[in-house]
Scaffold this active site. Structure first.
Site, PDB file in Angstrom:
ATOM      1  N   HIS B  82       0.862  -1.196   0.000  1.00 60.61           N
ATOM      2  CA  HIS B  82       0.000   0.000   0.000  1.00 60.61           C
ATOM      3  C   HIS B  82       0.899   1.247   0.000  1.00 60.61           C
ATOM      4  CE1 HIS B  82      -2.826   3.096   1.220  1.00 60.61           C
ATOM      5  NE2 HIS B  82      -2.107   3.324   2.310  1.00 60.61           N
ATOM      6  N   ASP B 111       7.370  21.451 -26.387  1.00 61.81           N
ATOM      7  CA  ASP B 111       7.325  20.098 -25.792  1.00 61.81           C
ATOM      8  C   ASP B 111       8.408  20.024 -24.726  1.00 61.81           C
ATOM      9  OD1 ASP B 111       7.156  17.207 -25.383  1.00 61.81           O
ATOM     10  OD2 ASP B 111       6.104  17.157 -27.289  1.00 61.81           O
ATOM     11  N   TRP B 147       7.024  -0.184   3.965  1.00 55.26           N
ATOM     12  CA  TRP B 147       7.487   0.503   2.752  1.00 55.26           C
ATOM     13  C   TRP B 147       8.919   0.992   2.903  1.00 55.26           C
ATOM     14  CZ3 TRP B 147       8.753   5.621   1.203  1.00 55.26           C
ATOM     15  CH2 TRP B 147       8.751   6.568   2.228  1.00 55.26           C
ATOM     16  N   SER B 174      12.985   5.752 -13.964  1.00 58.02           N
ATOM     17  CA  SER B 174      11.942   6.590 -14.559  1.00 58.02           C
ATOM     18  C   SER B 174      11.973   7.994 -13.953  1.00 58.02           C
ATOM     19  CB  SER B 174      10.580   5.930 -14.327  1.00 58.02           C
ATOM     20  OG  SER B 174       9.554   6.822 -14.614  1.00 58.02           O
ATOM     21  N   SER B 175      12.104   8.035 -12.624  1.00 60.43           N
ATOM     22  CA  SER B 175      12.120   9.343 -11.949  1.00 60.43           C
ATOM     23  C   SER B 175      13.310  10.182 -12.389  1.00 60.43           C
ATOM     24  CB  SER B 175      12.185   9.168 -10.434  1.00 60.43           C
ATOM     25  OG  SER B 175      11.017   8.584  -9.976  1.00 60.43           O
ATOM     26  N   HIS B 258      13.274  11.311   3.707  1.00 59.53           N
ATOM     27  CA  HIS B 258      12.688  12.587   4.101  1.00 59.53           C
ATOM     28  C   HIS B 258      12.587  13.564   2.925  1.00 59.53           C
ATOM     29  CE1 HIS B 258      10.768  15.088   6.975  1.00 59.53           C
ATOM     30  NE2 HIS B 258      11.369  16.097   6.389  1.00 59.53           N
ATOM     31  N   GLU B 260      12.104  12.679   0.074  1.00 63.63           N
ATOM     32  CA  GLU B 260      11.007  12.096  -0.712  1.00 63.63           C
ATOM     33  C   GLU B 260       9.659  12.688  -0.299  1.00 63.63           C
ATOM     34  OE1 GLU B 260      10.776  10.167  -3.265  1.00 63.63           O
ATOM     35  OE2 GLU B 260       8.656   9.596  -3.179  1.00 63.63           O
ATOM     36  N   TYR B 262       9.157  15.655   0.586  1.00 64.25           N
ATOM     37  CA  TYR B 262       9.047  16.962  -0.075  1.00 64.25           C
ATOM     38  C   TYR B 262       8.981  16.827  -1.586  1.00 64.25           C
ATOM     39  CZ  TYR B 262       9.583  18.709   4.537  1.00 64.25           C
ATOM     40  OH  TYR B 262       9.351  18.954   5.856  1.00 64.25           O
ATOM     41  N   SER B 273      -0.483  26.899  -5.362  1.00 64.42           N
ATOM     42  CA  SER B 273      -0.074  28.284  -5.630  1.00 64.42           C
ATOM     43  C   SER B 273      -0.620  28.801  -6.961  1.00 64.42           C
ATOM     44  CB  SER B 273       1.458  28.393  -5.637  1.00 64.42           C
ATOM     45  OG  SER B 273       1.968  27.999  -4.392  1.00 64.42           O
ATOM     46  N   HIS B 307      15.322  12.360  12.295  1.00 66.20           N
ATOM     47  CA  HIS B 307      14.168  12.510  13.205  1.00 66.20           C
ATOM     48  C   HIS B 307      13.201  11.339  13.045  1.00 66.20           C
ATOM     49  CE1 HIS B 307      11.973  15.177  10.010  1.00 66.20           C
ATOM     50  NE2 HIS B 307      11.574  13.931   9.892  1.00 66.20           N
ATOM     51  N   HIS B 308      13.424  10.528  11.999  1.00 64.11           N
ATOM     52  CA  HIS B 308      12.601   9.321  11.826  1.00 64.11           C
ATOM     53  C   HIS B 308      13.120   8.177  12.687  1.00 64.11           C
ATOM     54  CE1 HIS B 308      10.240  10.784   8.370  1.00 64.11           C
ATOM     55  NE2 HIS B 308      11.331  11.457   8.074  1.00 64.11           N
ATOM     56  N   THR B 333       7.884  26.798   5.769  1.00 62.15           N
ATOM     57  CA  THR B 333       6.525  26.290   5.537  1.00 62.15           C
ATOM     58  C   THR B 333       5.514  27.330   6.011  1.00 62.15           C
ATOM     59  OG1 THR B 333       7.413  24.095   5.988  1.00 62.15           O
ATOM     60  CG2 THR B 333       5.025  24.279   5.852  1.00 62.15           C
ATOM     61  N   LYS B 336       5.016  29.986   3.492  1.00 61.96           N
ATOM     62  CA  LYS B 336       4.128  29.585   2.401  1.00 61.96           C
ATOM     63  C   LYS B 336       2.660  29.672   2.823  1.00 61.96           C
ATOM     64  CE  LYS B 336       5.594  26.541  -0.603  1.00 61.96           C
ATOM     65  NZ  LYS B 336       6.392  27.250  -1.613  1.00 61.96           N
ATOM     66  N   ARG B 455       1.567   0.798  15.067  1.00 60.60           N
ATOM     67  CA  ARG B 455       1.205   0.629  13.665  1.00 60.60           C
ATOM     68  C   ARG B 455       1.644  -0.758  13.195  1.00 60.60           C
ATOM     69  NH1 ARG B 455       5.798   4.358  10.649  1.00 60.60           N
ATOM     70  NH2 ARG B 455       4.649   3.760   8.779  1.00 60.60           N
TER      71      ARG B 455
END
Lengths: 160, 531
Positions: B82, B111, B147, B174-175, B258, B260, B262, B273, B307-308, B333, B336, B455
């Site tokens: 998931h 293009d 994940w 791909s990315s 992390h 990722e 963002y 925006s 921090h994870h 943040t 924004k 979890r």
């Protein structure tokens, strides 16, 4: 913001003759490209080296491949950035200068011998003595049509 | 907002493109940025449904305490895939779809810079998705490793792990290709006069995102490759018995993981925006500060990874550093959020579906950011680590943040893409159902986490029963609401009313001011001049 008038941007007439000049559309700023590529490459190397020092050296080859891929892309757009085509009528001479992927070539045709060749896809070329030079590659279809019309008139002698 | 019938633009020069390719080869061999963008968006929606079904399997099992529906191994596999499918298969490709459709049109380019590579970057996705789905049928079932693919679970998992690693490599390729294309397109193909600081903010956010992607993708590729070599080639990068370090994997993963977050959130900022100023009928407040704030967030995202993993063990000085660095992200943040609110201040606001989703994003993403701040505090995180509080937090960021923003963007640009208008009433229904059911699903998970529910467990203590039941009901409601979205989009494409060229009077980027609706197959063959 305004739309650029197509015809005026493609055909330039001066008192003495006719010149067509068009270059590859590019907003490339070399300094900016160098900054983006340089900082990304340096950053990737620092990250990969840092993890390698911690024992995770297998990040290095991936970082290398990626920097190489980005560098190749940068080189390709750099090579294309200066591309242009110029066609000038000077008396009976037609001077064509084409720079493609960094390689410059020059052609000189005589107006009496040159023939206009238009393709089914809308391409425009001049042919003379077995040599064919495509022009109008940086134009839209409408621009190429205008260019072809102009050239046909000049080759037929209706316009000088 | 009332539809504005702008004069039809003269696009005679696009006549020769009226005969665009048809049939399956139009899509297989397409180098057209709009077609490729469309494929990205449909692919991401398909993956969103697959990942959504997995989420519903998880929530079905958690509807009541005890094991009722699936085996624990399968449950673990569902939590793993998931996450992977939603992050790499649904949300990221959705924003790449937006990038493909919009960046060339917004900068006045015909293009992308490398159209063939663009085709390849899309067509790498379906095989990767198939590998992720096929992993469920590998001997021993899908890899139940989460994940994050933490070692040593990942080094000991069955063959499904190899398929997963291969899929991640393909998705990474791909990315990278997509990112290189976006960087070169923005740097090289802007129309005359379109300076960097004149670009719509969506382009800026993607330029920064592409930079992030290029920087962190080798880290992920290296991490999963080292997992692979530990599994099959006798290395011991993460195997403590062989002198390796499983915690090293966590550092590597989160150094990628992390940023990722963002990579997903920043394009969402870009979409919002565009939407908020259009429906406030005001220019974006503090454009330059938005650009700098986005860049600051991207830079800071490289400095906060640990921090994870406060509970993995680290010196108190390191904990303090990562805590303060994480709290620091609240500043850009906050800039924004302030700017979005200031844009609306004294604006002539209307609340069509895109604006509703943008406001939903603004409200709920701010909540998700706030719980992120709570989790950044070391002593609090040590209590809440790996509880449902974390699950609630990142779903507020990912779903209410990224997904709501994607919905806002789809409703906003659908008239430009299809030339037809969606049903506004149904769109609003979609928003309110999504908003209510999202909160029913995830808000209660904060309480579950605060009460200590871990979890990634298929069974739980009786004290968590009520909130889990509420959460599961919300999840089914949220899932079903997305079928309404599918109906709205299909109805729009097939029988929607004709949209105006400038459907939203407050929208002022090139795709609205210079192109008809639907946008022609080829646009800006002659670059517009931006003044």
């Amino acid at each position: 913001m305004s739309k650029e008038p197509v015809f005026e941007s493609i055909l330039e007439h001066d008192g003495a003759g006719f010149t067509y000049f068009r270059r590859h559309a590019s907003s490339l700023d070399l300094r900016l490209l160098a900054m983006v590529f340089g900082s990304l490459a340096a950053f990737s190397v620092v990250i990969a080296a840092g993890f390698a020092m911690a024992g995770a050296w297998l990040i290095i080859p991936f970082a290398g491949v990626e920097i190489a891929a980005l560098g190749t892309a940068a080189c390709m757009i750099l090579r294309r950035a200066g591309d242009f085509e110029r066609l000038a009528f000077s008396g009976d001479r037609i001077l064509i200068e084409v720079r493609e992927r960094g390689l410059a070539r020059q052609f000189e045709f005589h107006r009496s011998w040159a023939r206009l060749v238009t393709g089914e896809t809308g391409s425009v070329a001049l042919r003379s003595h077995g040599r064919t030079v495509e022009i109008g590659r940086y134009c839209c279809a409408e621009g190429r049509r205008a260019l072809a019309l102009e050239l046909r008139g000049r080759l037929d002698g209706r316009r000088v | 907002m009332s539809a504005v019938h702008a004069p039809t633009h003269d696009h005679g020069h696009d006549d020769h493109h009226a005969h665009k390719p048809s049939g399956i080869m139009r899509w297989v061999a397409s180098t057209n940025h709009k077609d490729i963008g469309t494929m990205y968006l449909w692919f991401s929606f398909a993956m969103f449904l697959v990942g959504g079904v997995m989420a519903l399997i998880i929530r079905s099992e958690l509807f009541q305490p005890g094991l009722q529906i699936v085996k624990p191994e399968f449950f673990n596999s569902m939590t793993t895939y998931h996450g992977l499918i939603m992050v790499f298969g649904a949300i990221m490709p959705a924003f790449v779809g937006f990038a493909n459709w919009l960046i060339p049109m917004q900068i006045g380019a015909p293009d992308m810079a490398f159209p063939r590579m663009n085709n390849l970057s899309f067509w790498l996705l379906p095989p990767a998705a198939l590998l992720l789905i096929a992993a469920q049928f590998a001997p021993g079932g899908g890899a139940g490793v989460g994940w994050t693919l933490y070692a040593p679970l990942s080094t000991q998992a069955g063959p499904a792990m190899d398929l997963t690693i291969f899929a991640i490599h393909i998705l990474g390729m791909s990315s990278i290709m997509g990112s290189i294309n976006i960087i070169t397109t923005i740097l090289n193909m802007r129309a005359p006069g379109m300076g960097l600081m004149k670009m719509p903010l969506f382009c800026w956010t993607w330029l920064i995102t592409a930079y992030l992607l290029v920087a962190v993708m080798p880290v992920l590729a290296g991490a999963v490759t080292m997992t692979l070599t530990d599994r099959h080639f006798g290395t011991h990068f993460f195997n403590a018995a062989g002198g390796g370090d499983p915690v090293l994997y966590q550092h590597i993963f989160w150094f990628f993981g992390h940023p990722e977050v963002y990579i997903i959130a920043i394009p969402a900022f870009g979409v919002v925006s565009q939407v908020i100023p259009a429906f406030s009928r005001k220019p974006l407040f503090g454009y330059a500060s938005m650009v700098y704030a986005t860049a600051s967030i991207a830079i800071l995202s490289f400095m906060v990874w640990a921090h994870h993993m406060y509970t993995a063990g680290m010196p108190v000085e390191a904990q303090l550093y990562f805590m303060y660095a994480t709290v620091l992200i609240a500043i850009p943040t906050g800039v924004k959020v302030f700017n979005w609110v200031a844009t609306m201040w004294k604006g002539s606001l209307t609340f069509e579906t895109p604006m509703l989703f943008a406001l939903g994003f603004l409200f709920l993403f701010t909540l998700g950011g706030f719980t992120g701040l709570v989790l950044s505090i070391v002593p609090v995180d040590i209590q809440l680590h790996d509880t449902y509080y974390v699950v609630a937090h990142f779903h507020y960021v990912m779903v209410a943040g990224a997904l709501f923003s994607a919905f806002a963007g789809i409703y906003f640009w659908l008239p430009k893409w299809t030339g037809r208008m969606y049903n506004e009433t149904l769109g609003k229904w979609h928003f309110w159902l999504s908003l209510v059911f999202f909160n029913v699903t995830f808000f209660v998970q904060h309480f579950l986490g605060l009460a200590g529910m871990p979890r990634r467990i298929p069974d739980y203590s009786l004290q968590f029963a009520e909130f889990n039941m509420i959460s599961s009901i919300g999840a089914f409601g949220f899932g079903l609401s997305q079928l309404l979205f599918l109906y709205i989009v299909i109805k729009c494409i097939t029988s929607g009313e004709k949209a105006a060229d400038r459907q939203w009077e407050g929208a002022d980027s090139l795709e609205w001011t210079h192109l008809p609706s639907p946008a022609p197959w080829h646009s800006f063959e002659t670059p517009p001049v931006v003044k």
